[in-house]
Design a protein around this motif. Structure first.
Motif, mmCIF file in Angstrom:
data_model
loop_
_atom_site.group_PDB
_atom_site.id
_atom_site.type_symbol
_atom_site.label_atom_id
_atom_site.label_comp_id
_atom_site.label_asym_id
_atom_site.label_seq_id
_atom_site.Cartn_x
_atom_site.Cartn_y
_atom_site.Cartn_z
ATOM 1 N N THR A 242 5.985 21.659 26.315
ATOM 2 C CA THR A 242 4.822 21.711 27.271
ATOM 3 C C THR A 242 3.618 21.139 26.449
ATOM 4 O O THR A 242 2.858 20.301 26.890
ATOM 5 C CB THR A 242 4.635 23.099 27.770
ATOM 6 O OG1 THR A 242 5.818 23.535 28.605
ATOM 7 C CG2 THR A 242 3.598 23.110 28.827
ATOM 8 N N ASP A 243 3.408 21.801 25.457
ATOM 9 C CA ASP A 243 2.259 21.441 24.448
ATOM 10 C C ASP A 243 2.287 19.966 24.118
ATOM 11 O O ASP A 243 1.311 19.066 24.062
ATOM 12 C CB ASP A 243 2.213 22.204 23.280
ATOM 13 C CG ASP A 243 1.677 23.863 23.615
ATOM 14 O OD1 ASP A 243 1.334 23.975 24.830
ATOM 15 O OD2 ASP A 243 1.730 24.568 22.707
ATOM 16 N N LYS A 246 1.472 17.753 27.002
ATOM 17 C CA LYS A 246 0.039 17.985 27.250
ATOM 18 C C LYS A 246 -0.840 16.934 26.391
ATOM 19 O O LYS A 246 -1.842 16.451 26.849
ATOM 20 C CB LYS A 246 -0.336 19.521 27.211
ATOM 21 C CG LYS A 246 -1.817 19.654 27.717
ATOM 22 C CD LYS A 246 -2.130 21.292 27.437
ATOM 23 C CE LYS A 246 -1.269 22.219 28.288
ATOM 24 N NZ LYS A 246 -1.800 23.558 28.043
ATOM 25 N N ARG A 247 -0.559 17.062 25.156
ATOM 26 C CA ARG A 247 -1.230 16.237 24.191
ATOM 27 C C ARG A 247 -1.020 14.592 24.328
ATOM 28 O O ARG A 247 -1.887 13.832 24.401
ATOM 29 C CB ARG A 247 -0.584 16.403 22.539
ATOM 30 C CG ARG A 247 -1.317 17.882 22.207
ATOM 31 C CD ARG A 247 -0.899 17.847 20.704
ATOM 32 N NE ARG A 247 0.666 17.713 20.108
ATOM 33 C CZ ARG A 247 1.435 18.693 20.183
ATOM 34 N NH1 ARG A 247 0.734 19.950 20.400
ATOM 35 N NH2 ARG A 247 2.558 18.534 19.924
ATOM 36 N N ARG A 249 -0.433 13.511 27.575
ATOM 37 C CA ARG A 249 -0.963 13.129 28.656
ATOM 38 C C ARG A 249 -2.660 13.063 28.418
ATOM 39 O O ARG A 249 -3.254 12.139 28.930
ATOM 40 C CB ARG A 249 -1.035 14.219 29.854
ATOM 41 C CG ARG A 249 0.331 14.164 30.629
ATOM 42 C CD ARG A 249 0.151 15.208 31.751
ATOM 43 N NE ARG A 249 0.048 16.494 31.448
ATOM 44 C CZ ARG A 249 0.887 17.531 31.324
ATOM 45 N NH1 ARG A 249 2.161 16.838 31.189
ATOM 46 N NH2 ARG A 249 0.694 18.541 30.702
#
Length: 270
Positions: A242-243, A246-247, A249
């Motif tokens: 997920t992280d 997120k980075r 995106r």
């Protein structure tokens, strides 16, 4: 002798918790959102009653182990009920809601984290009192268990307080998010605390582990360890993914912003 399957079904609240608490939360999701304060009060009363009963039983050295509700009392002390709530909250942070019902469930993530903290109070209080009383004779894992519980309390208290909507909305979003990054460390401490609980159980009953009548208890302990560990590993993997996403995106958004400012297409930027 109690069969292994019967023991697991009736004594292992890790299994019971995910079979009962998770569907119950899903069914009551709208009620929880609308009447959160009533749920807080109800769970707080139950937690204090359970804690008081455990203290009474310890002082009188009389435990109602044959009662049908004993497994619930035992697992409240071990923190398993709180762990079930924390697990729901953990995975809500790494799994996107995919329909209206799961979005409604995600909307009460703060309420569920408060439920988890309240029900975990019983575990922290009782193990803390036990350590203070038996500190002179406490074995090393019991000391470690106490200090991890204390760290859980120190790290978890700000997370607990700022999970209430009025507190959360009074804070700047960036500050709230920065503070709640500590939840990753909190989850690690939670898992470590669980592991130390089981290590202590093994050490205390080490001389009776291989007796035939203790086989269901031993298998129950191993099953619980496997469940806890599998959940923690799965959460860690999903959290990393997920992280990373997120980075990625954020990187794409930054590229688009630069492209827009410079009047170029995104494809022209390396």
């Amino acid at each position: 002798m109690l069969s292994v399957l019967d023991f697991l079904v009736h004594e292992n609240l890790v299994i019971i918790g995910f079979a009962v608490i998770v569907p119950l939360v899903f069914i009551l999701r709208r009620s929880i959102r609308s009447h959160a304060v009533l749920y807080y009060l109800g769970i707080t009363v139950i937690t204090f009653i359970v804690s008081g009963l455990w203290i009474h039983w310890a002082l009188t050295d009389s435990y109602p182990v044959d009662e049908w509700w004993w497994p619930f009392m035992s697992q409240m002390k071990r923190g398993s009920v709180g762990f079930v709530f924390f697990t729901i909250v953990m995975f809500q942070g790494v799994i996107k809601p995919w329909n209206k019902a799961t979005r409604e469930l995600y909307a009460i993530r703060g309420e569920l984290s408060i439920f988890a903290c309240i029900t975990s109070f019983c575990h922290l209080l009782l193990y803390g009192l036990s350590w203070l009383i038996d500190h002179g004779e406490a074995e090393v894992p019991y000391d470690i268990l106490f200090w991890t519980s204390l760290l859980l309390l120190i790290v978890g208290l700000p997370l607990f307080i700022t999970s209430f909507k009025k507190i959360r909305f009074s804070m700047k979003a960036a500050n709230w998010q920065k503070l709640h990054k500590a939840s990753y460390f909190f989850y690690f401490l939670l898992y470590a605390n669980v592991i130390f609980v089981f290590i202590r159980r093994f050490l205390v009953f080490s001389d009776r582990l291989h007796e035939p009548e203790n086989l269901p208890w031993l298998i129950d302990t191993y099953v619980s360890l496997v469940i806890y560990s599998a959940l923690f590993v799965a959460y860690t993997v999903l959290r990393i993914r997920t992280d990373r996403n997120k980075r990625e995106r954020a990187r794409v958004r930054e590229l688009k912003r630069k492209a827009h400012e410079e009047g170029r297409s995104l494809e022209s930027i390396d």
